[in-house]
Design an enzyme around this catalytic site. Structure first.
Site, PDB file in Angstrom:
ATOM      1  N   MET A   1      -6.807   9.145   9.959  1.00 31.07           N
ATOM      2  CA  MET A   1      -7.405   9.675   8.732  1.00 31.07           C
ATOM      3  C   MET A   1      -8.239  10.930   9.000  1.00 31.07           C
ATOM      4  SD  MET A   1      -8.662   6.046   7.127  1.00 31.07           S
ATOM      5  CE  MET A   1      -9.120   5.376   8.701  1.00 31.07           C
TER       6      MET A   1
ATOM      7  N   LYS B   1      -0.875   2.778  -6.242  1.00 30.73           N
ATOM      8  CA  LYS B   1      -1.038   3.396  -7.570  1.00 30.73           C
ATOM      9  C   LYS B   1      -0.860   2.315  -8.633  1.00 30.73           C
ATOM     10  CE  LYS B   1       3.211   6.036  -6.847  1.00 30.73           C
ATOM     11  NZ  LYS B   1       4.435   5.411  -6.779  1.00 30.73           N
TER      12      LYS B   1
ATOM     13  N   ASP C   1       0.830  -1.210   0.000  1.00 29.89           N
ATOM     14  CA  ASP C   1       0.000   0.000   0.000  1.00 29.89           C
ATOM     15  C   ASP C   1       0.858   1.250   0.000  1.00 29.89           C
ATOM     16  OD1 ASP C   1      -2.438  -1.172   0.104  1.00 29.89           O
ATOM     17  OD2 ASP C   1      -2.681  -1.010   2.263  1.00 29.89           O
TER      18      ASP C   1
HETATM   19  C1  LIG Z   1      -6.018   3.690   6.431  1.00 30.85           C
HETATM   20  S1  LIG Z   1      -5.399   4.140   7.983  1.00 30.85           S
HETATM   21  C2  LIG Z   1      -4.331   2.798   8.260  1.00 30.85           C
HETATM   22  C3  LIG Z   1      -3.947   2.607   9.699  1.00 30.85           C
HETATM   23  C4  LIG Z   1      -2.962   1.477   9.904  1.00 30.85           C
HETATM   24  N1  LIG Z   1      -3.559   0.210   9.566  1.00 30.85           N
HETATM   25  C5  LIG Z   1      -2.412   1.450  11.309  1.00 30.85           C
HETATM   26  O1  LIG Z   1      -2.674   0.486  12.039  1.00 30.85           O
HETATM   27  O2  LIG Z   1      -1.698   2.384  11.679  1.00 30.85           O
HETATM   28  C6  LIG Z   1      -4.316   5.463   7.552  1.00 30.85           C
HETATM   29  C7  LIG Z   1      -4.113   6.444   8.684  1.00 30.85           C
HETATM   30  O3  LIG Z   1      -3.218   5.912   9.651  1.00 30.85           O
HETATM   31  C8  LIG Z   1      -2.477   6.956  10.237  1.00 30.85           C
HETATM   32  N2  LIG Z   1      -1.048   6.680  10.036  1.00 30.85           N
HETATM   33  C9  LIG Z   1      -0.517   5.568   9.514  1.00 30.85           C
HETATM   34  N3  LIG Z   1       0.824   5.605   9.541  1.00 30.85           N
HETATM   35  C10 LIG Z   1       1.155   6.795  10.111  1.00 30.85           C
HETATM   36  C11 LIG Z   1       2.378   7.431  10.427  1.00 30.85           C
HETATM   37  N4  LIG Z   1       3.568   6.857  10.187  1.00 30.85           N
HETATM   38  N5  LIG Z   1       2.337   8.655  11.000  1.00 30.85           N
HETATM   39  C12 LIG Z   1       1.167   9.249  11.259  1.00 30.85           C
HETATM   40  N6  LIG Z   1      -0.021   8.691  10.989  1.00 30.85           N
HETATM   41  C13 LIG Z   1      -0.040   7.479  10.429  1.00 30.85           C
HETATM   42  C14 LIG Z   1      -2.936   8.253   9.582  1.00 30.85           C
HETATM   43  O4  LIG Z   1      -3.957   8.791  10.369  1.00 30.85           O
HETATM   44  C15 LIG Z   1      -3.487   7.743   8.271  1.00 30.85           C
HETATM   45  O5  LIG Z   1      -4.430   8.651   7.721  1.00 30.85           O
END
Ligand SMILES: C[S@@+](CC[C@H](N)C(=O)[O-])C[C@H]1O[C@@H](n2cnc3c(N)ncnc32)[C@H](O)[C@@H]1O
Length: 265
Positions: A175, A61, A39
């Protein structure tokens, strides 16, 4: 020639970005799989651990799609495993926290494909460790809630504001960048104080990590001004008052100091 019956998909949590936060099991599978399907959120530092000869498919993408529909990803996984391949399906954070991992697993099982999970460190835990801001802390937060700040097009945010507006519970918003104005307004309308500390962290645990500390009444304006790059996670609650800036930082992360120093002014 691969035996179709041996094909399988392993749904792997890649963690928040720092490759050292991968589990040993995740690394082993990434390095032995036939193909890695990944992803947008999987960091370049983690992709660098995939052996050079391994096929990689970026479902963040794909040709012909702005955003690749989940059905297309499901079909791809079924097709690859159907060829007898071992597929490492890499997702940011943990596959079972806002990761649609369970949706993919259900589709694969329906298609008769073997599937299993390897957990990953979710963004909230990555943010807590890299900033030194705990998610719970005696006297400041008795619990923590993970919520999505994303809404389907034209829909309003489907959140239970009454129960979310609790000063004793840390609120972690995934998100939420596009809707932080609405989220903060609703939380204040439902009783949270304007001065409640809020932290926004972008690309946590990577060399691109950026942090911003603000308050509930200013976070939306501060985030807009800072123009934080995705992905961004919000931590809302009294635990953020424990943020100690650079002193708390044990990594090499880049730190943008808070635009407004409500907390440490
Ligand atoms: C679709 S969700 C996926 C979450 C993921 N499965 C997890 O457990 O962290 C995507 C969101 O996770 C958060 N996110 C994921 N990685 C991040 C990072 N390294 N720093 C900040 N936010 C992060 C953000 O809020 C982003 O919009």
């Amino acid at each position: 020639m691969k035996d179709r019956a041996n094909g399988k998909v392993i749904l792997i949590g890649a963690g928040p970005g720092d490759p050292d936060l991968l589990t040993v099991k995740a690394l082993r599978i990434i390095q032995s799989a036939d193909v890695v399907v990944f992803d947008r959120l999987v960091s370049p530092e983690i992709m660098a651990l995939v052996p050079p000869g391994t096929r990689r498919i970026d479902v963040g993408k794909m040709p012909g799609f702005h955003t690749v529909p989940q059905e297309v990803i499901n079909e791809l996984l079924v097709d690859l495993a159907g060829q007898g391949l071992t597929v490492a399906r890499l997702k940011g954070g943990d596959p079972l926290i806002f990761g649609r991992g369970s949706e993919e697993a259900a589709e694969l099982r329906d298609a008769g494909i073997e599937v299993c999970y390897i957990p990953g460190i979710t963004a909230a835990q990555g943010v807590a460790a890299s900033t030194g801001v705990p998610l719970t802390h005696r006297g400041l937060a008795t619990g923590v809630r993970y919520v999505t700040g994303h809404r389907a097009r034209d829909a309003s945010l489907d959140l239970d504001w009454v129960s979310l507006a609790s000063e004793q519970t840390t609120l972690v918003v995934y998100m939420g960048a596009a809707n932080i104005a609405e989220i903060s307004t609703e939380l204040m309308r439902h009783g949270l104080p304007e001065t409640l500390p809020v932290m926004a962290v972008a690309s946590a645990t990577t060399p691109r990590e950026t942090r911003l500390v603000s308050t509930l009444d200013c976070i939306a304006a501060d985030v807009a001004l800072a123009d934080l790059p995705a992905p961004v996670l919000f931590v809302i609650g009294h635990v953020v008052s424990l943020y100690r800036g650079r002193e708390a930082d044990l990594s090499t992360a880049l730190i943008v100091e808070p635009l407004r120093m409500h907390i440490h002014a």
